[in-house]
Motif scaffolding. Sequence first.
Motif, PDB file in Angstrom:
ATOM      1  N   ASP A  80     -28.393   8.795  -5.371  1.00  0.00           N
ATOM      2  CA  ASP A  80     -27.869   9.549  -4.235  1.00  0.00           C
ATOM      3  C   ASP A  80     -28.908   9.731  -3.130  1.00  0.00           C
ATOM      4  OD1 ASP A  80     -25.379   9.781  -5.364  1.00  0.00           O
ATOM      5  OD2 ASP A  80     -25.678  11.837  -6.085  1.00  0.00           O
ATOM      6  N   SER A  81     -30.182   9.740  -3.480  1.00  0.00           N
ATOM      7  CA  SER A  81     -31.225   9.945  -2.477  1.00  0.00           C
ATOM      8  C   SER A  81     -31.339   8.772  -1.507  1.00  0.00           C
ATOM      9  CB  SER A  81     -32.578  10.209  -3.148  1.00  0.00           C
ATOM     10  OG  SER A  81     -33.060   9.022  -3.762  1.00  0.00           O
ATOM     11  N   TYR A  82     -30.673   7.647  -1.804  1.00  0.00           N
ATOM     12  CA  TYR A  82     -30.704   6.487  -0.912  1.00  0.00           C
ATOM     13  C   TYR A  82     -29.519   6.468   0.058  1.00  0.00           C
ATOM     14  CZ  TYR A  82     -34.649   4.541  -3.369  1.00  0.00           C
ATOM     15  OH  TYR A  82     -35.897   4.333  -3.887  1.00  0.00           O
ATOM     16  N   ASP A  83     -28.782   7.554   0.150  1.00  0.00           N
ATOM     17  CA  ASP A  83     -27.720   7.753   1.148  1.00  0.00           C
ATOM     18  C   ASP A  83     -26.738   6.587   1.247  1.00  0.00           C
ATOM     19  OD1 ASP A  83     -28.724  10.247   1.854  1.00  0.00           O
ATOM     20  OD2 ASP A  83     -30.100   9.397   3.323  1.00  0.00           O
ATOM     21  N   GLY A  84     -26.211   6.158   0.109  1.00  0.00           N
ATOM     22  CA  GLY A  84     -25.176   5.137   0.110  1.00  0.00           C
ATOM     23  C   GLY A  84     -25.672   3.709   0.155  1.00  0.00           C
ATOM     24  N   ARG A  85     -26.973   3.518   0.266  1.00  0.00           N
ATOM     25  CA  ARG A  85     -27.523   2.163   0.296  1.00  0.00           C
ATOM     26  C   ARG A  85     -27.742   1.612  -1.113  1.00  0.00           C
ATOM     27  NH1 ARG A  85     -28.670   4.592   4.932  1.00  0.00           N
ATOM     28  NH2 ARG A  85     -28.967   3.370   6.803  1.00  0.00           N
ATOM     29  N   VAL A  86     -27.599   2.484  -2.108  1.00  0.00           N
ATOM     30  CA  VAL A  86     -27.702   2.112  -3.518  1.00  0.00           C
ATOM     31  C   VAL A  86     -26.500   2.725  -4.221  1.00  0.00           C
ATOM     32  CG1 VAL A  86     -29.098   2.296  -5.602  1.00  0.00           C
ATOM     33  CG2 VAL A  86     -30.227   2.062  -3.400  1.00  0.00           C
ATOM     34  N   LEU A  87     -25.868   1.946  -5.096  1.00  0.00           N
ATOM     35  CA  LEU A  87     -24.670   2.421  -5.787  1.00  0.00           C
ATOM     36  C   LEU A  87     -24.903   2.420  -7.289  1.00  0.00           C
ATOM     37  CD1 LEU A  87     -22.071   0.239  -3.865  1.00  0.00           C
ATOM     38  CD2 LEU A  87     -22.740   2.590  -3.354  1.00  0.00           C
ATOM     39  N   TYR A  94     -18.140  -2.081 -12.097  1.00  0.00           N
ATOM     40  CA  TYR A  94     -18.902  -3.237 -11.623  1.00  0.00           C
ATOM     41  C   TYR A  94     -18.113  -4.533 -11.812  1.00  0.00           C
ATOM     42  CZ  TYR A  94     -22.571  -6.698 -11.063  1.00  0.00           C
ATOM     43  OH  TYR A  94     -23.308  -7.786 -10.649  1.00  0.00           O
ATOM     44  N   SER A  95     -17.504  -4.699 -12.980  1.00  0.00           N
ATOM     45  CA  SER A  95     -16.774  -5.942 -13.252  1.00  0.00           C
ATOM     46  C   SER A  95     -15.543  -6.090 -12.365  1.00  0.00           C
ATOM     47  CB  SER A  95     -16.384  -6.026 -14.723  1.00  0.00           C
ATOM     48  OG  SER A  95     -15.467  -5.006 -15.047  1.00  0.00           O
ATOM     49  N   GLU A  96     -14.969  -4.972 -11.927  1.00  0.00           N
ATOM     50  CA  GLU A  96     -13.770  -5.010 -11.085  1.00  0.00           C
ATOM     51  C   GLU A  96     -14.104  -5.037  -9.593  1.00  0.00           C
ATOM     52  OE1 GLU A  96     -11.666  -1.523 -12.300  1.00  0.00           O
ATOM     53  OE2 GLU A  96     -11.022  -2.405 -14.209  1.00  0.00           O
ATOM     54  N   PHE A 104     -26.103  -9.497  -5.053  1.00  0.00           N
ATOM     55  CA  PHE A 104     -26.709  -8.189  -4.831  1.00  0.00           C
ATOM     56  C   PHE A 104     -27.831  -7.992  -5.842  1.00  0.00           C
ATOM     57  CE2 PHE A 104     -22.441  -7.678  -3.157  1.00  0.00           C
ATOM     58  CZ  PHE A 104     -22.660  -6.980  -1.990  1.00  0.00           C
ATOM     59  N   ALA A 105     -28.855  -7.252  -5.439  1.00  0.00           N
ATOM     60  CA  ALA A 105     -29.903  -6.891  -6.383  1.00  0.00           C
ATOM     61  C   ALA A 105     -29.333  -5.828  -7.316  1.00  0.00           C
ATOM     62  CB  ALA A 105     -31.121  -6.353  -5.643  1.00  0.00           C
ATOM     63  N   GLY A 112     -24.820  -0.040 -19.966  1.00  0.00           N
ATOM     64  CA  GLY A 112     -24.026  -1.072 -19.316  1.00  0.00           C
ATOM     65  C   GLY A 112     -23.740  -0.798 -17.852  1.00  0.00           C
ATOM     66  N   SER A 113     -24.038   0.404 -17.395  1.00  0.00           N
ATOM     67  CA  SER A 113     -23.857   0.711 -15.977  1.00  0.00           C
ATOM     68  C   SER A 113     -24.841  -0.120 -15.162  1.00  0.00           C
ATOM     69  CB  SER A 113     -24.106   2.193 -15.709  1.00  0.00           C
ATOM     70  OG  SER A 113     -23.172   2.982 -16.395  1.00  0.00           O
ATOM     71  N   ARG A 114     -24.543  -0.256 -13.891  1.00  0.00           N
ATOM     72  CA  ARG A 114     -25.417  -1.050 -13.022  1.00  0.00           C
ATOM     73  C   ARG A 114     -25.760  -0.271 -11.769  1.00  0.00           C
ATOM     74  NH1 ARG A 114     -25.458  -7.073 -13.970  1.00  0.00           N
ATOM     75  NH2 ARG A 114     -24.220  -7.292 -15.830  1.00  0.00           N
ATOM     76  N   ILE A 115     -26.979  -0.464 -11.344  1.00  0.00           N
ATOM     77  CA  ILE A 115     -27.425   0.051 -10.058  1.00  0.00           C
ATOM     78  C   ILE A 115     -27.426  -1.146  -9.115  1.00  0.00           C
ATOM     79  CG2 ILE A 115     -29.333   1.067  -8.773  1.00  0.00           C
ATOM     80  CD1 ILE A 115     -30.119   2.515 -11.352  1.00  0.00           C
ATOM     81  N   VAL A 116     -26.706  -1.031  -8.006  1.00  0.00           N
ATOM     82  CA  VAL A 116     -26.578  -2.120  -7.043  1.00  0.00           C
ATOM     83  C   VAL A 116     -27.282  -1.696  -5.757  1.00  0.00           C
ATOM     84  CG1 VAL A 116     -24.971  -3.557  -5.736  1.00  0.00           C
ATOM     85  CG2 VAL A 116     -24.350  -2.770  -8.028  1.00  0.00           C
ATOM     86  N   VAL A 117     -28.232  -2.521  -5.298  1.00  0.00           N
ATOM     87  CA  VAL A 117     -28.964  -2.241  -4.070  1.00  0.00           C
ATOM     88  C   VAL A 117     -28.367  -3.100  -2.961  1.00  0.00           C
ATOM     89  CG1 VAL A 117     -31.215  -2.267  -2.935  1.00  0.00           C
ATOM     90  CG2 VAL A 117     -31.054  -1.763  -5.379  1.00  0.00           C
TER      91      VAL A 117
END
Length: 147
Positions: A80-87, A94-96, A104-105, A112-117
């Motif tokens: 959350d500290s990245y203000d929407g630039r990281v999910l 993620y799969s859907e 995406f990085a 199994g969760s993913r952090i998407v940059v």
Amino acid sequence: MKKKVSLPIVIAIVFIVSALVFTLAYTIAIKSMNKKLTDLNEKQQMFSNYAAVDDFLRENSFYKADTEKKELKTIEALVDSYDGRVLLLTAQEYSESEFSNSEFATFVLANGSRIVVLAEEQYKELATEENSTSAVTTEAPATTEAE
């Protein structure tokens, strides 16, 4: 016409070039090390604050916190500290999503969760899509008067 270069001059040139290469490499290494030390100091400050709060809560609370929930909330706060630039997306989300088919990085968590940059262009595109979608969904439905 060939000119001969004396041996002392060749040796002097080799030493000068060697000194320049060494100085350049040393300068680059020092700058890199200073950046890592700055990052390390910031991380140390962050973790010492986190540890101090955790210690305080453990000492003064009669309730034992759920460790998994605490870790998840910490990760959510970082994202959350990245203000929407990281999910932060669950494995199913993620799969859907369109993120699974793109370049995406990503970082995969143990559950199994993913952090998407997102890159800056991707963030702007996503923000534009969200604004157009929210404008459509925030319109109030037409109301009819009850008789």
